[in-house]
Design a protein around this motif. Structure first.
Motif, PDB file in Angstrom:
ATOM      1  N   GLU A  23      19.051  -5.361   3.593  1.00  0.00           N
ATOM      2  CA  GLU A  23      17.746  -5.288   2.929  1.00  0.00           C
ATOM      3  C   GLU A  23      16.777  -4.339   3.619  1.00  0.00           C
ATOM      4  O   GLU A  23      15.978  -3.668   2.959  1.00  0.00           O
ATOM      5  CB  GLU A  23      17.140  -6.686   2.835  1.00  0.00           C
ATOM      6  N   TYR A  24      16.855  -4.253   4.961  1.00  0.00           N
ATOM      7  CA  TYR A  24      15.870  -3.440   5.675  1.00  0.00           C
ATOM      8  C   TYR A  24      16.492  -2.441   6.659  1.00  0.00           C
ATOM      9  O   TYR A  24      15.865  -1.440   6.985  1.00  0.00           O
ATOM     10  CB  TYR A  24      14.902  -4.343   6.455  1.00  0.00           C
TER      11      TYR A  24
ATOM     12  N   THR B 158      16.628   1.131   4.970  1.00  0.00           N
ATOM     13  CA  THR B 158      17.066   0.940   3.594  1.00  0.00           C
ATOM     14  C   THR B 158      16.004   1.476   2.652  1.00  0.00           C
ATOM     15  O   THR B 158      14.880   0.966   2.640  1.00  0.00           O
ATOM     16  CB  THR B 158      17.298  -0.549   3.291  1.00  0.00           C
TER      17      THR B 158
ATOM     18  N   ARG C 154      13.811   1.822  -0.592  1.00  0.00           N
ATOM     19  CA  ARG C 154      13.433   0.780  -1.536  1.00  0.00           C
ATOM     20  C   ARG C 154      12.543   1.370  -2.629  1.00  0.00           C
ATOM     21  O   ARG C 154      11.748   2.262  -2.380  1.00  0.00           O
ATOM     22  CB  ARG C 154      12.690  -0.355  -0.817  1.00  0.00           C
TER      23      ARG C 154
ATOM     24  N   GLY D 254       9.999  -2.384  -3.850  1.00  0.00           N
ATOM     25  CA  GLY D 254      10.437  -3.484  -2.995  1.00  0.00           C
ATOM     26  C   GLY D 254      11.895  -3.855  -3.128  1.00  0.00           C
ATOM     27  O   GLY D 254      12.376  -4.748  -2.430  1.00  0.00           O
ATOM     28  N   ILE D 255      12.630  -3.178  -4.028  1.00  0.00           N
ATOM     29  CA  ILE D 255      14.041  -3.504  -4.254  1.00  0.00           C
ATOM     30  C   ILE D 255      14.908  -2.468  -3.551  1.00  0.00           C
ATOM     31  O   ILE D 255      14.722  -1.261  -3.756  1.00  0.00           O
ATOM     32  CB  ILE D 255      14.369  -3.517  -5.760  1.00  0.00           C
ATOM     33  N   PRO D 256      15.855  -2.896  -2.707  1.00  0.00           N
ATOM     34  CA  PRO D 256      16.734  -1.937  -2.030  1.00  0.00           C
ATOM     35  C   PRO D 256      17.487  -1.068  -3.031  1.00  0.00           C
ATOM     36  O   PRO D 256      17.954  -1.558  -4.069  1.00  0.00           O
ATOM     37  CB  PRO D 256      17.690  -2.826  -1.236  1.00  0.00           C
ATOM     38  N   VAL D 257      17.600   0.222  -2.716  1.00  0.00           N
ATOM     39  CA  VAL D 257      18.328   1.142  -3.587  1.00  0.00           C
ATOM     40  C   VAL D 257      19.827   0.907  -3.478  1.00  0.00           C
ATOM     41  O   VAL D 257      20.557   0.949  -4.462  1.00  0.00           O
ATOM     42  CB  VAL D 257      17.983   2.609  -3.237  1.00  0.00           C
TER      43      VAL D 257
ATOM     44  N   LYS E 215      22.199  -4.642 -11.361  1.00  0.00           N
ATOM     45  CA  LYS E 215      21.066  -4.793 -10.454  1.00  0.00           C
ATOM     46  C   LYS E 215      20.164  -5.954 -10.853  1.00  0.00           C
ATOM     47  O   LYS E 215      19.625  -6.662  -9.991  1.00  0.00           O
ATOM     48  CB  LYS E 215      20.272  -3.491 -10.381  1.00  0.00           C
TER      49      LYS E 215
END
Length: 320
Positions: A217-218, A266, A268, A271-274, A282
Motif C-alpha cells: 500500500e505504501y 507506491t 496512488r 488514495g488508491i494504489p496504482v 480494481k
C-alpha cells in the motif's frame, strides 16, 4: 557456453556446478569458472564457429551493448577487435539453444535504464518489445526462441533447472510464458508464500522501513504482480526480498528498471494504489480492502506498525 555428456548423478547436497554435472551439463567456457583465457579461449571460439567443437547452448549474462551508433564498440571482447554483439550473433547462429541469464540479457535490464546511453538491449527483447540483438524472428537450431531466465539477479535454481531441462531436450515453447521465461518459476507470483500475507489480507500496512506490515500500500511492493517463486524457493535456502524487509520490485519483468517512481514508494491516485493485483477487478479490490481494514484484529494492526512481534496469536482457553 556448455556441452552435454553423461555423468554420474551427484548425491547428497551438491553445489551448483555439481548439480549441473549431475544433469549432464558441462561448461565449455565461463569467464569466472573456467581456467582457460586469452589465446585458448579464442581458439575454442574458432573451433565452435568452424563446427569442430559442438556447443549445445550459448548462455549470456549481461545486456548487449550496441552503442555508439550501432557499432557495438562500447563492448569489445578482450584480445579481439570484434564487438561482443558480433560474437553473440555468430555464436547464436551455431547454438542448439540460446539462453539469457538474468534480466539484462533477457530484456536490457538496468543497463538499458533511461536514458540508455549505451543503447543496451536483451538478446531477443528490447524492454517489452520483441527484437533485441538477435531479432524478433531468431530461432536457435532447436527451433526455440531465446530462453529468458529473467531476474535481477536470477535465482541459481532457475538456471540449473532450465539448463537441466534443455540438456534432456525437455523444454518447449509451451513451457515458456509470453515473454520467454521458463514457466517452472514464472507461473507463480512472489506474493505466494510471502510471510506478510496476513497483513496483506487485512490491509495492515507498513509505512516505514523495518515495519512488519504489508508493503504494497505504501512501500512500493509489487509482489502481487511479479512472476517468480521467490517466497517458495528461498534464496540460499533462507530468505527473499520481502522476508528481508525489502519491497518486491518485479525484477523478472521487462522494463522493471524504469517504474516511473521511486522503488520504495507506491504511486496512488485518489488514495488508491496504482499497482493493484493484475487478475482482480480494481473495484472489487477496493471494496474488499475497505471491509478487511474494518475487520483487522488489534494484534495484526499493532504488529504491522512495529519492527518486531508485539502481540502473539491468541491461545484459546488461556484468557487471563
Amino acid at each position: 557456453m556448455w556441452w552435454l555428456q553423461h555423468v554420474t548423478p551427484v548425491r547428497g547436497n551438491p553445489g551448483s556446478c555439481s548439480q549441473l554435472r549431475g544433469a549432464g551439463v558441462e561448461f565449455l567456457w565461463h569467464p569466472s569458472l573456467s581456467e582457460p583465457s586469452g589465446a585458448e579461449v579464442k581458439g575454442l571460439l574458432a573451433d565452435i564457429l568452424a563446427g569442430r567443437v559442438r556447443m549445445d547452448a550459448l548462455c549470456l549474462e549481461g545486456a548487449v551493448l550496441r552503442g555508439p551508433e550501432g557499432t557495438g564498440r562500447y563492448h569489445v571482447m578482450g584480445g579481439t577487435d570484434l564487438p561482443m554483439m558480433e560474437w553473440v550473433s555468430q555464436l547464436a547462429a551455431v547454438a542448439r539453444y540460446v539462453v539469457a541469464v538474468g534480466s539484462c540479457s533477457a530484456y536490457g535490464g538496468m543497463a538499458a535504464a533511461s536514458p540508455n546511453i549505451l543503447d543496451a538491449c536483451g538478446l531477443q527483447y528490447e524492454g517489452v518489445h520483441l527484437g533485441g540483438a538477435l531479432g524478433a524472428d531468431f530461432r536457435a537450431q532447436s527451433g526455440l526462441p531465446v530462453v529468458n531466465i529473467a531476474g535481477c539477479p536470477t535465482h541459481p535454481g532457475w538456471v540449473i533447472e532450465t539448463l537441466a531441462l534443455l540438456a534432456q531436450e525437455n523444454l518447449s515453447v509451451e513451457d515458456m510464458d509470453a515473454v520467454g521465461r521458463p514457466r517452472l518459476y514464472a507461473d507463480q507470483l512472489v506474493h505466494q508464500g510471502c510471510t506478510r500475507n496476513e497483513y496483506y489480507e487485512y490491509k495492515a500496512s507498513a509505512r516505514e522501513p523495518a515495519q512488519l506490515g504489508c508493503m504494497m500500500e505504501y512501500m512500493g511492493c509489487v509482489g502481487t504482480q511479479a512472476h517468480a517463486d521467490c517466497n517458495n524457493r528461498l534464496w540460499n535456502g533462507e530468505g527473499s526480498c520481502t522476508r528481508g524487509g525489502y519491497a518486491c520490485i518485479n525484477c523478472t519483468a521487462p522494463e522493471f528498471e524504469d517504474p516511473g517512481h521511486p522503488f520504495a514508494q507506491t504511486p496512488r491516485i485518489a488514495g488508491i494504489p496504482v499497482g493493484l493485483p493484475t487478475d482482480m477487478p480494481k473495484a472489487w479490490f477496493v471494496a474488499l480492502s475497505t471491509l478487511a481494514k474494518a475487520a483487522t484484529p488489534e494484534r495484526v494492526a499493532r504488529n504491522a506498525a512495529s519492527d518486531h512481534l508485539l502481540v502473539p496469536p491468541h491461545i484459546p482457553g488461556r484468557e487471563g
